[in-house]
Scaffold this active site. Structure first.
Site, PDB file in Angstrom:
ATOM      1  N   ASP A 396       0.824  -1.227   0.000  1.00 60.05           N
ATOM      2  CA  ASP A 396       0.000   0.000   0.000  1.00 60.05           C
ATOM      3  C   ASP A 396       0.852   1.269   0.000  1.00 60.05           C
ATOM      4  O   ASP A 396       0.506   2.248  -0.655  1.00 60.05           O
ATOM      5  CB  ASP A 396      -0.884   0.051   1.252  1.00 60.05           C
TER       6      ASP A 396
HETATM    7  P1  NAP Z   1       0.768  -3.887   3.108  1.00 61.90           P
HETATM    8  O1  NAP Z   1       0.240  -2.905   2.167  1.00 61.90           O
HETATM    9  O2  NAP Z   1      -0.160  -4.504   4.108  1.00 61.90           O
HETATM   10  O3  NAP Z   1       1.462  -5.023   2.223  1.00 61.90           O
HETATM   11  C1  NAP Z   1       2.222  -6.015   2.778  1.00 61.90           C
HETATM   12  C2  NAP Z   1       2.548  -7.005   1.684  1.00 61.90           C
HETATM   13  O4  NAP Z   1       3.442  -7.932   2.260  1.00 61.90           O
HETATM   14  C3  NAP Z   1       1.354  -7.776   1.195  1.00 61.90           C
HETATM   15  O5  NAP Z   1       0.935  -7.325  -0.071  1.00 61.90           O
HETATM   16  C4  NAP Z   1       1.827  -9.244   1.168  1.00 61.90           C
HETATM   17  O6  NAP Z   1       1.733  -9.719  -0.187  1.00 61.90           O
HETATM   18  C5  NAP Z   1       3.275  -9.160   1.588  1.00 61.90           C
HETATM   19  N1  NAP Z   1       3.670 -10.214   2.536  1.00 61.90           N
HETATM   20  C6  NAP Z   1       2.984 -10.701   3.580  1.00 61.90           C
HETATM   21  N2  NAP Z   1       3.693 -11.663   4.189  1.00 61.90           N
HETATM   22  C7  NAP Z   1       4.851 -11.777   3.510  1.00 61.90           C
HETATM   23  C8  NAP Z   1       6.003 -12.609   3.643  1.00 61.90           C
HETATM   24  N3  NAP Z   1       6.102 -13.522   4.628  1.00 61.90           N
HETATM   25  N4  NAP Z   1       7.019 -12.449   2.775  1.00 61.90           N
HETATM   26  C9  NAP Z   1       6.932 -11.550   1.773  1.00 61.90           C
HETATM   27  N5  NAP Z   1       5.869 -10.746   1.593  1.00 61.90           N
HETATM   28  C10 NAP Z   1       4.840 -10.860   2.454  1.00 61.90           C
HETATM   29  O7  NAP Z   1       1.984  -3.320   3.948  1.00 61.90           O
HETATM   30  P2  NAP Z   1       2.649  -1.864   3.925  1.00 61.90           P
HETATM   31  O8  NAP Z   1       3.062  -1.490   2.547  1.00 61.90           O
HETATM   32  O9  NAP Z   1       3.658  -1.908   5.015  1.00 61.90           O
HETATM   33  O10 NAP Z   1       1.468  -0.880   4.306  1.00 61.90           O
HETATM   34  C11 NAP Z   1       0.898  -0.870   5.586  1.00 61.90           C
HETATM   35  C12 NAP Z   1      -0.605  -0.893   5.497  1.00 61.90           C
HETATM   36  O11 NAP Z   1      -1.127  -1.194   6.774  1.00 61.90           O
HETATM   37  C13 NAP Z   1      -1.188   0.443   5.089  1.00 61.90           C
HETATM   38  O12 NAP Z   1      -2.370   0.263   4.349  1.00 61.90           O
HETATM   39  C14 NAP Z   1      -1.522   1.075   6.438  1.00 61.90           C
HETATM   40  O13 NAP Z   1      -2.508   2.080   6.373  1.00 61.90           O
HETATM   41  C15 NAP Z   1      -1.997  -0.138   7.191  1.00 61.90           C
HETATM   42  N6  NAP Z   1      -1.861  -0.054   8.631  1.00 61.90           N
HETATM   43  C16 NAP Z   1      -0.769   0.542   9.173  1.00 61.90           C
HETATM   44  C17 NAP Z   1      -0.660   0.655  10.538  1.00 61.90           C
HETATM   45  C18 NAP Z   1       0.527   1.397  11.126  1.00 61.90           C
HETATM   46  O14 NAP Z   1       0.387   2.058  12.139  1.00 61.90           O
HETATM   47  N7  NAP Z   1       1.681   1.291  10.502  1.00 61.90           N
HETATM   48  C19 NAP Z   1      -1.669   0.099  11.380  1.00 61.90           C
HETATM   49  C20 NAP Z   1      -2.767  -0.566  10.791  1.00 61.90           C
HETATM   50  C21 NAP Z   1      -2.849  -0.614   9.405  1.00 61.90           C
HETATM   51  P3  NAP Z   1       1.644 -11.295  -0.458  1.00 61.90           P
HETATM   52  O15 NAP Z   1       0.449 -11.767   0.272  1.00 61.90           O
HETATM   53  O16 NAP Z   1       1.535 -11.392  -1.944  1.00 61.90           O
HETATM   54  O17 NAP Z   1       2.918 -11.884   0.070  1.00 61.90           O
END
Ligand code: NAP
Length: 467
Positions: A396
């Protein structure tokens, strides 16, 4: 211990808490900040125990038993919790603070003499107001935090639940709470008190259910702020200076963090506090058609070749890195590249992972030097000069839909401009979407190479090929 000495020691712990917050604002000073916090809390607890000693030996034993039980559960959870499940745990902690505020207010109402608040039926209106306020904020925090916990823990869908006229309902409940508080102050009725608690439970639930997964980080810090204000209100009821100072610090720092995060995610702060922000744009279902589009898939060996040729590499960690615990392998890749004269930097998005600071903690644990870690605003202009953006388990936070698609749930959120690098390497297990459930157009671009697999395994293979 006399009252003046207790007040002085509470003030000392308050100052230590302020120093703790200051220390926690940077990874370099965070450990020292934590130390100040622990010392401050130690002083506050010992002072409270010593001050309350005249209340009797039995009361003291009860308090010590409570601390021992709570402390044991806390130590056990801290040792067993997965880093990726930390936000849920924090949400549960907030729920407990909220519930504690309700219980303290209820105890004060049942035995006002024990709290120095007068006798039943003849309490001061000010004390009744503080009780109503503390119980209301505490109850809102409790149910709100339980919903946040269930959404974050996957026990409930992260999708926004949008009730018709929800804003009108929330305003109606807010007005009802104000009327009930006045009635409570006039009557000191236990029935009205529990009505306040019930209405607040409902309001907490309704404030959080319309909030979608992508906005959860702000919710957590907002509930943190609410729990602080609940504690401060109860501090007034109990006449406890330490609780007032600590509650106000938690309340204001949580509110400031919410404000900073709202700015970072382009959300309106006011609609955050009122609930239901960001809910108007529900996540579109992932499109199967688009996923069938071809992507360029590479191997760790190819990735290692590309990295070897690069002069500048920016590493972008995300949630998948945390799940796979790939931080050490990634740092080792950076070490090898740096030895070959490659300029390596890390780019941290403010909401990468599942809690604020998640990536900073992981990189610090892997001994990544702080001066190689950059925030979004600092690093974004540098992607255009980078040969490789190595995106590991992030999705994201790199999605350009945030800039281009007004219907996207993440629209308006600033993102890391990885697409400007000459080559973008995405390490993830498959074509799965990120937390917000939206597809990432970048996977299909010409300058993108997908490296499918668990982040740790892929990073280990890249490292072996590099060496
Ligand atoms: P993300 O958008 O959730 O993407 C994480 C990616 O990691 C997924 O597409 C997944 O794809 C991949 N993944 C999962 N397990 C894996 C593994 N073992 N090895 C390799 N890849 C793996 O993460 P982000 O880019 O860090 O963004 C964070 C998101 O979380 C944002 O939307 C944010 O708003 C939200 N969020 C953040 C917080 C905060 O405070 N930081 C709190 C709650 C929500 P695959 O399944 O294809 O592997």
């Amino acid at each position: 211990m006399n009252a003046s000495l207790a007040a002085f020691l509470y003030l000392v712990s308050g100052v230590l808490f302020i120093l703790a917050l200051r220390g926690l604002s940077s990874p370099e000073t965070a450990r020292q900040g934590n130390r100040y916090g622990v010392i401050g809390m130690g002083i506050a607890i010992v002072t409270t125990l010593a001050y309350q000693l005249p209340a009797g030996f039995f009361a003291l034993i009860l308090v010590i038993l409570g601390i021992a039980a709570g402390g044991a559960i806390g130590v056990w959870r801290a040792r067993t919790i997965q880093m990726t499940a930390m936000p849920q745990l924090v949400a549960l902690f907030h729920a407990l603070v909220g519930l504690a505020a309700v219980f303290v207010a209820a105890s004060a109402l049942n035995a006002p003499q024990a709290f120095g608040l007068g006798t039943p039926g003849a309490m001061h209106a000010g004390s009744l107001f503080e009780m109503a306020l503390g119980a209301a904020i505490g109850a809102i925090t409790f149910t709100g935090s339980i919903i946040a916990f269930m959404k974050l823990d996957g026990r409930m869908s992260g999708k926004p639940i949008l009730l018709p006229s929800r804003h009108a309902i929330n305003i109606g409940l807010g007005v009802l709470l104000a009327i009930l508080a006045v009635a409570f102050m006039a009557s000191e009725s236990h029935f009205v008190f529990w009505l306040i608690v019930l209405v607040s439970f409902a309001l907490g639930l309704l404030l959080i259910i319309p909030i979608g997964g992508a906005d959860m980080p702000v919710v957590i810090s907002m509930l943190n702020s609410y729990s602080g204000w609940a504690a401060a209100a109860i501090g007034f009821t109990l006449g406890n200076l330490a609780l007032i100072i600590t509650g106000a610090l938690v309340g204001s720092s949580g509110a400031i963090l919410s404000y900073v995060m709202c700015k970072g995610m382009n959300r309106s702060f006011i609609s955050v506090i009122l609930g239901g922000f960001g809910g108007e744009t529900a996540a579109p279902p992932p499109s199967g058609e688009a996923e069938a589009r071809p992507v360029k898939q590479g191997s760790p060996e190819e990735a290692a070749k590309i990295l070897k040729k690069a002069k500048k590499v920016i590493i972008v960690p995300g949630y998948g890195l945390a799940v796979a615990q790939a931080q050490h392998a990634v740092r080792e890749i950076a070490d090898v590249l740096k030895k070959d004269g490659v300029d390596v930097k890390y780019a941290i998005h403010p909401v990468a992972g599942r809690m604020p600071g998640h990536m900073n903690v992981l990189l610090a644990e892997a001994n990544v030097p702080y001066d190689e870690v950059f925030e979004l605003k600092e690093i974004n202009p540098e992607f255009a000069e980078a040969d490789v953006a190595l995106v590991i388990g992030a999705n994201d936070v790199t999605n350009p839909a945030a800039k281009t698609d007004p219907t996207s749930p993440i629209y308006g959120m600033p993102i890391l401009d990885v697409e400007n690098a000459k080559t973008v390497l995405f390490v993830k297990r498959g074509m799965g979407s990120g937390y917000a459930g939206v597809e990432n157009e970048l996977f299909f671009r010409n300058n993108t190479l997908m490296l499918f697999g668990d982040a740790k395994k892929v990073a280990d293979s890249v490292l072996r090929s590099l060496e």
